[in-house]
Design a protein around this motif. Structure first.
Motif, short mmCIF file in Angstrom:
data_model
loop_
_atom_site.label_atom_id
_atom_site.label_comp_id
_atom_site.label_asym_id
_atom_site.label_seq_id
_atom_site.Cartn_x
_atom_site.Cartn_y
_atom_site.Cartn_z
N ALA A 111 0.82 -1.21 0.00
CA ALA A 111 0.00 0.00 0.00
C ALA A 111 0.85 1.26 0.00
N ASP A 112 2.13 1.11 0.37
CA ASP A 112 3.09 2.22 0.29
C ASP A 112 2.62 3.42 1.11
N LEU A 113 2.45 3.19 2.40
CA LEU A 113 2.02 4.26 3.31
C LEU A 113 3.26 5.03 3.77
N TYR A 114 3.76 5.91 2.91
CA TYR A 114 5.06 6.54 3.13
C TYR A 114 5.00 7.89 3.84
N SER A 278 -2.85 -9.78 -0.88
CA SER A 278 -2.94 -8.32 -0.85
C SER A 278 -2.84 -7.83 -2.28
N VAL A 279 -3.92 -7.20 -2.76
CA VAL A 279 -4.00 -6.77 -4.16
C VAL A 279 -3.97 -5.25 -4.21
N THR A 280 -3.11 -4.69 -5.06
CA THR A 280 -2.99 -3.25 -5.17
C THR A 280 -3.14 -2.79 -6.62
N GLY A 281 -3.62 -1.57 -6.78
CA GLY A 281 -3.74 -0.96 -8.09
C GLY A 281 -3.67 0.55 -7.96
#
Length: 343
Positions: A111-114, A278-281
């Motif tokens: 999810a790249d919660l940066y 875990s699926v991301t788009g």
């Protein structure tokens, strides 16, 4: 271009091609391009209640059930009452067997919660277990937890790290957020109860800003015949290629899938997993999804025959008991079978 990150001893690579529109409509098992017909089939028939016929969904030991046919607890009213009771033991009994802290943190990585300043919506956030992982990286005041179950949300409100989160009741298929609202859309352990998963993912696309990322964490379909039977009775267990298809139809780009699972399963996936991927788009353009859909699959305002409701609820709950026992069975095998040997 869709890519995949697949982990586990029983990993099967997803070959990227054109996914059939019917998703789960396979007529047999396929290994190395060869079909092996399955000649036995067990189905649930109809239940008769006071002159009323309850059409029971097909629960087959040989053929997967189409996603277009909702399972017993894949109805909003049944799911509401299911969680009315499950919320009592959810964090202490259910999560330790299916959704551990290590799994949660691993599933949230894509999810790249940066940034702590990101606007994040946690759809189907329930008791806030997944949200606890989100607020490790994002300020709680920027996070909204949405769920249709007030009983689950009551548990979230009790968690100190979530005190500054916005907590609201709502429907995953009709989100109360404006278009281009959030930087990240997270949903863990919720899609299995959506009557129309494609509509829910379309909504995920709508509420995200351009360049925003959706991350849906959910079940994966079992291959073992008995587990398939109970999965098809209980709730939605999508196939991995279905997730990809739903994301791409909604308009997402750079769709990726990462496999997860409890450590004591040793990568075994034949029984399916309640939290298996875990699926991301990424949303490539502002505005609503280009996908056009008709009316909702389920109208919650429409009265439900109480006998139909009770039958679906009880049968679905009984099927769910099977998946409470599976992680215990796998844990025992992990303790007994020497490390390095398949279980």
């Amino acid at each position: 271009m869709t890519s995949s990150m697949l982990y586990g001893a029983e990993n099967l690579a997803i070959t990227r091609g054109r996914v059939a529109a019917n998703g789960l409509g396979f007529n047999g098992s396929e290994l190395n391009g060869r079909k092996f017909p399955l000649n036995f089939n067990l189905t649930c028939g109809s239940l008769i209640s006071r002159g009323k016929t309850l059409v029971v969904p097909k629960c087959s030991v040989s053929l997967p059930r189409p996603a277009s046919q909702p399972r017993f607890i894949q109805h909003k009213k049944e799911a509401f009452w299911f969680y009315r009771f499950l919320s009592i033991v959810y964090d202490h009994v259910i999560n330790p067997g299916h959704w551990t802290e290590d799994m949660r943190d691993e599933a949230l990585e894509p999810a790249d919660l940066y940034s702590r300043n990101m606007i994040v919506v946690d759809v189907g956030g329930g008791t806030g277990f997944t949200t606890l992982g989100i607020v490790k990286n994002v300020d709680a005041k920027n996070v909204t937890i949405l769920d249709q179950s007030p009983h689950q949300l009551a548990k979230a409100k009790q968690k100190e790290p979530l005190k500054e989160c916005k907590i609201i009741e709502g429907d995953a298929e009709d989100l109360p957020f404006k278009t281009d609202y959030a930087d990240r859309y997270i949903s863990a352990g919720s899609i299995e109860y959506w009557p129309d998963p494609q509509r829910g993912i379309k909504e995920a696309y709508r509420v995200l800003k351009i360049g925003g990322k959706a991350c849906i964490i959910g079940p994966v379909y079992p291959t073992y015949w008995l587990s398939r039977f109970f999965a098809d009775m209980w709730m939605l267990f999508p196939k991995e290629e279905e997730y990809i298809e739903w994301f791409e139809k909604a308009g997402f780009k750079d769709v990726k899938i990462k496999r997860i699972g409890p450590k004591w399963y040793r990568g075994v996936r034949r029984h399916g997993l309640i939290m298996g991927c875990s699926v991301t788009g990424v949303k490539p353009a502002s505005g609503d999804s280009p996908l056009q859909l008709g009316p909702k699959v389920e109208d919650v305002t429409k009265p439900v025959n109480p006998f139909v409701f009770l039958a679906r609820f009880l049968l679905g709950a009984l099927a769910g008991v099977y998946y409470v026992l599976v992680p215990v069975y796998m844990w025992l095998k992990d303790q007994i079978v020497p490390k390095g040997q398949p279980i």
